[in-house]
Design a protein around this motif. Structure first.
Motif, PDB file in Angstrom:
ATOM      1  N   LEU A 227       0.655  -1.124   0.100  1.00  0.00           N
ATOM      2  CA  LEU A 227      -0.309   0.438   0.068  1.00  0.00           C
ATOM      3  C   LEU A 227       0.581   1.546   0.219  1.00  0.00           C
ATOM      4  CD1 LEU A 227      -2.814  -0.972   2.626  1.00  0.00           C
ATOM      5  CD2 LEU A 227      -2.965  -0.620   0.051  1.00  0.00           C
ATOM      6  N   PHE A 228       2.065   1.250   0.715  1.00  0.00           N
ATOM      7  CA  PHE A 228       3.220   2.623   0.400  1.00  0.00           C
ATOM      8  C   PHE A 228       3.161   2.599  -0.651  1.00  0.00           C
ATOM      9  CE2 PHE A 228       7.523   3.964   0.618  1.00  0.00           C
ATOM     10  CZ  PHE A 228       6.499   5.307   1.850  1.00  0.00           C
TER      11      PHE A 228
ATOM     12  N   LEU B  10       1.056   6.842  -6.601  1.00  0.00           N
ATOM     13  CA  LEU B  10      -1.194   7.918  -6.824  1.00  0.00           C
ATOM     14  C   LEU B  10      -0.201   9.053  -6.855  1.00  0.00           C
ATOM     15  CD1 LEU B  10      -3.406   7.851  -7.837  1.00  0.00           C
ATOM     16  CD2 LEU B  10      -3.814   8.007  -5.239  1.00  0.00           C
ATOM     17  N   PHE B  11       0.987  10.013  -5.561  1.00  0.00           N
ATOM     18  CA  PHE B  11       1.461  10.972  -5.736  1.00  0.00           C
ATOM     19  C   PHE B  11       1.940  11.356  -6.699  1.00  0.00           C
ATOM     20  CE2 PHE B  11       4.443  13.804  -3.587  1.00  0.00           C
ATOM     21  CZ  PHE B  11       4.060  14.737  -2.772  1.00  0.00           C
ATOM     22  N   LEU B  12       2.746  10.135  -7.074  1.00  0.00           N
ATOM     23  CA  LEU B  12       3.751  11.354  -8.385  1.00  0.00           C
ATOM     24  C   LEU B  12       3.089  11.089  -9.956  1.00  0.00           C
ATOM     25  CD1 LEU B  12       6.549   9.265  -8.449  1.00  0.00           C
ATOM     26  CD2 LEU B  12       6.317  11.392  -7.641  1.00  0.00           C
TER      27      LEU B  12
ATOM     28  N   TYR C 261      -7.196   9.241 -12.416  1.00  0.00           N
ATOM     29  CA  TYR C 261      -6.134   9.060 -11.348  1.00  0.00           C
ATOM     30  C   TYR C 261      -7.762   9.299 -10.158  1.00  0.00           C
ATOM     31  CZ  TYR C 261      -4.223  12.398  -6.994  1.00  0.00           C
ATOM     32  OH  TYR C 261      -3.931  12.891  -6.190  1.00  0.00           O
ATOM     33  N   ALA C 262      -8.990  10.253 -10.258  1.00  0.00           N
ATOM     34  CA  ALA C 262      -9.802   9.850  -8.530  1.00  0.00           C
ATOM     35  C   ALA C 262      -9.847   8.385  -9.158  1.00  0.00           C
ATOM     36  CB  ALA C 262     -10.501  10.610  -9.945  1.00  0.00           C
ATOM     37  N   GLY C 263      -9.877   7.475 -10.203  1.00  0.00           N
ATOM     38  CA  GLY C 263     -10.834   5.755  -9.366  1.00  0.00           C
ATOM     39  C   GLY C 263      -9.574   5.557  -9.163  1.00  0.00           C
ATOM     40  N   LEU C 264      -8.367   5.545  -9.711  1.00  0.00           N
ATOM     41  CA  LEU C 264      -7.259   4.940  -8.884  1.00  0.00           C
ATOM     42  C   LEU C 264      -6.962   5.019  -7.675  1.00  0.00           C
ATOM     43  CD1 LEU C 264      -4.088   4.805 -11.142  1.00  0.00           C
ATOM     44  CD2 LEU C 264      -5.448   2.193 -10.665  1.00  0.00           C
TER      45      LEU C 264
ATOM     46  N   LEU D 190      -9.739   3.845  -5.452  1.00  0.00           N
ATOM     47  CA  LEU D 190      -9.601   2.128  -5.280  1.00  0.00           C
ATOM     48  C   LEU D 190      -8.451   2.130  -4.058  1.00  0.00           C
ATOM     49  CD1 LEU D 190     -10.357  -0.469  -6.077  1.00  0.00           C
ATOM     50  CD2 LEU D 190      -8.664  -0.161  -7.948  1.00  0.00           C
ATOM     51  N   LEU D 191      -7.581   2.667  -4.636  1.00  0.00           N
ATOM     52  CA  LEU D 191      -6.053   3.037  -3.311  1.00  0.00           C
ATOM     53  C   LEU D 191      -6.884   3.764  -1.953  1.00  0.00           C
ATOM     54  CD1 LEU D 191      -3.407   2.639  -2.164  1.00  0.00           C
ATOM     55  CD2 LEU D 191      -3.446   5.085  -3.362  1.00  0.00           C
ATOM     56  N   PHE D 192      -7.778   3.935  -1.209  1.00  0.00           N
ATOM     57  CA  PHE D 192      -8.272   4.074  -0.359  1.00  0.00           C
ATOM     58  C   PHE D 192      -8.968   2.937   0.202  1.00  0.00           C
ATOM     59  CE2 PHE D 192      -6.189   8.539  -0.844  1.00  0.00           C
ATOM     60  CZ  PHE D 192      -5.480   8.867   0.611  1.00  0.00           C
ATOM     61  N   SER D 193      -9.594   2.716  -1.135  1.00  0.00           N
ATOM     62  CA  SER D 193     -10.537   1.491  -0.242  1.00  0.00           C
ATOM     63  C   SER D 193      -9.873   0.256  -0.017  1.00  0.00           C
ATOM     64  CB  SER D 193     -11.218   0.989  -1.001  1.00  0.00           C
ATOM     65  OG  SER D 193     -12.350   2.150  -1.283  1.00  0.00           O
ATOM     66  N   ALA D 194      -8.897   0.540  -0.198  1.00  0.00           N
ATOM     67  CA  ALA D 194      -7.981  -0.834   0.193  1.00  0.00           C
ATOM     68  C   ALA D 194      -6.862  -0.329   1.587  1.00  0.00           C
ATOM     69  CB  ALA D 194      -6.658  -1.587  -0.571  1.00  0.00           C
TER      70      ALA D 194
END
Length: 321
Positions: free
Chosen positions: A235-236, A242-244, A261-264, A267-271
């Motif tokens: 996740l890190f 995602l930040f880059l 970007y919004a979709g990813l 999804l990442l913050f759901s994880a």
């Protein structure tokens, strides 16, 4: 020395012909001394049948081995830990091994406290969003004073660093509660400011999708056997990527990249929400210490707010145009 009479037979005893001696026969004291020396008997002189082969001398009493409890036994030699045990025993960032939650009552109280704090935070954020979206005067004030947004963003970063990196601050009451309240106000103001740039319909759609996603991810992370707490490094790395990618989206102004970007991000913050939920519920490889209830509520709150903001960016159209 006179010998003791032999025992009567069964027929003599039943016929009444046998006469048992009423007194012991005279005994030679020299024999008693030899007998006591040989067999260790302490019956004294006058013991009947002591020289008769039909009556062998009693055997010496041997006490059974003692099985008394030793209250202070020698400690067993310590066994060196293998690689898996050593890795599971590591603590970092408020995470502890699962043995720290041995008491189920403590765990239930911890979970209840975390979600109660989270509910208050979400209600505060929803109030800010509703005020900034539905009230035109407040919306105009936000647009004319953008410096308040940037100031809240700076305070948001400062409070976040203190609460995450300083263990003494987030565990000391009431300092941790005060800083968490200020952090919640800053993030609520930021969320309200961002929501004010979208129309009401988009905000309501994003809010409904966010509520369904958060509820589904929470139930899934509680019921599943998959251990999300072991995926912290993955996740890190995804967060860094995602930040880059967000920097690229800032300078390209491409609608397709903005949507991706919004979709990813959602999804990442759901994880991340599944990861933090399992850290709080427990029963997995890593858990959050019961003393870090502020840190646990902070993680869940950030996950849910960022899921809402990414979904709002995904489904909403800006009303500034």
């Amino acid at each position: 020395m006179s010998a003791a009479p032999p025992p009567p037979s069964y027929e003599q005893a039943t016929a009444g012909e046998a006469q048992f001696p009423t007194s012991p026969p005279p005994v030679n004291d020299t024999y008693n001394t030899q007998y006591n020396t040989q067999y260790g008997s302490d019956f004294g002189p006058g013991y009947p049948h002591q020289n008769d082969p039909a009556y062998p001398p009693p055997t010496a009493f041997v006490p059974p081995p003692t099985t008394d409890y030793n209250p202070d036994p020698d400690p067993a030699p310590s066994r060196p830990m293998n690689a898996d045990e050593a890795e599971s025993a590591v603590e970092s960032g408020g995470f502890e091994s699962s043995s720290s939650f041995s008491d189920k009552t403590v765990r239930r109280m911890f979970i209840r406290k975390v979600y109660l704090i989270l509910m208050v935070q979400l209600l505060c954020t929803m109030g800010f969003i509703a005020l900034f979206v539905l009230n035109e005067d407040v919306k105009m004030f936000v647009w004319r004073n953008s410096w308040i947004y940037w100031m809240s963003y700076a305070l948001f970063i400062v409070f976040f660093i203190f609460l995450v990196c300083c263990e003494k601050i987030r565990r000391s009451y009431p300092t941790n509660v005060i800083m968490l309240a200020l952090f919640t106000l800053c993030l609520s103001y930021m969320a309200g400011t961002i929501s004010s740039t979208y129309d009401t319909k988009s905000v309501l759609i994003a809010f409904g999708i966010c509520a369904g996603v958060c509820l589904g991810v929470t139930i899934f992370s509680i019921q599943t056997k998959f251990d999300f707490t072991t995926c912290g490094s993955v996740l890190f790395m995804c967060s860094l990527a995602l930040f880059l990618f967000g920097f690229i989206c800032i300078f390209t102004y491409n609608n397709i990249l903005q949507t991706v970007y919004a979709g990813l991000g959602a999804l990442l913050f759901s994880a991340f929400l599944a990861f933090d939920t399992q850290l709080i519920i427990g029963g997995k490889r890593y858990e959050i210490s019961p003393e870090d209830y502020v840190f646990a509520a902070l993680n869940l709150y950030i996950d849910m707010v960022y899921i809402f903001l990414f979904l709002l960016r995904l489904v909403g159209g800006s009303s500034n145009s």
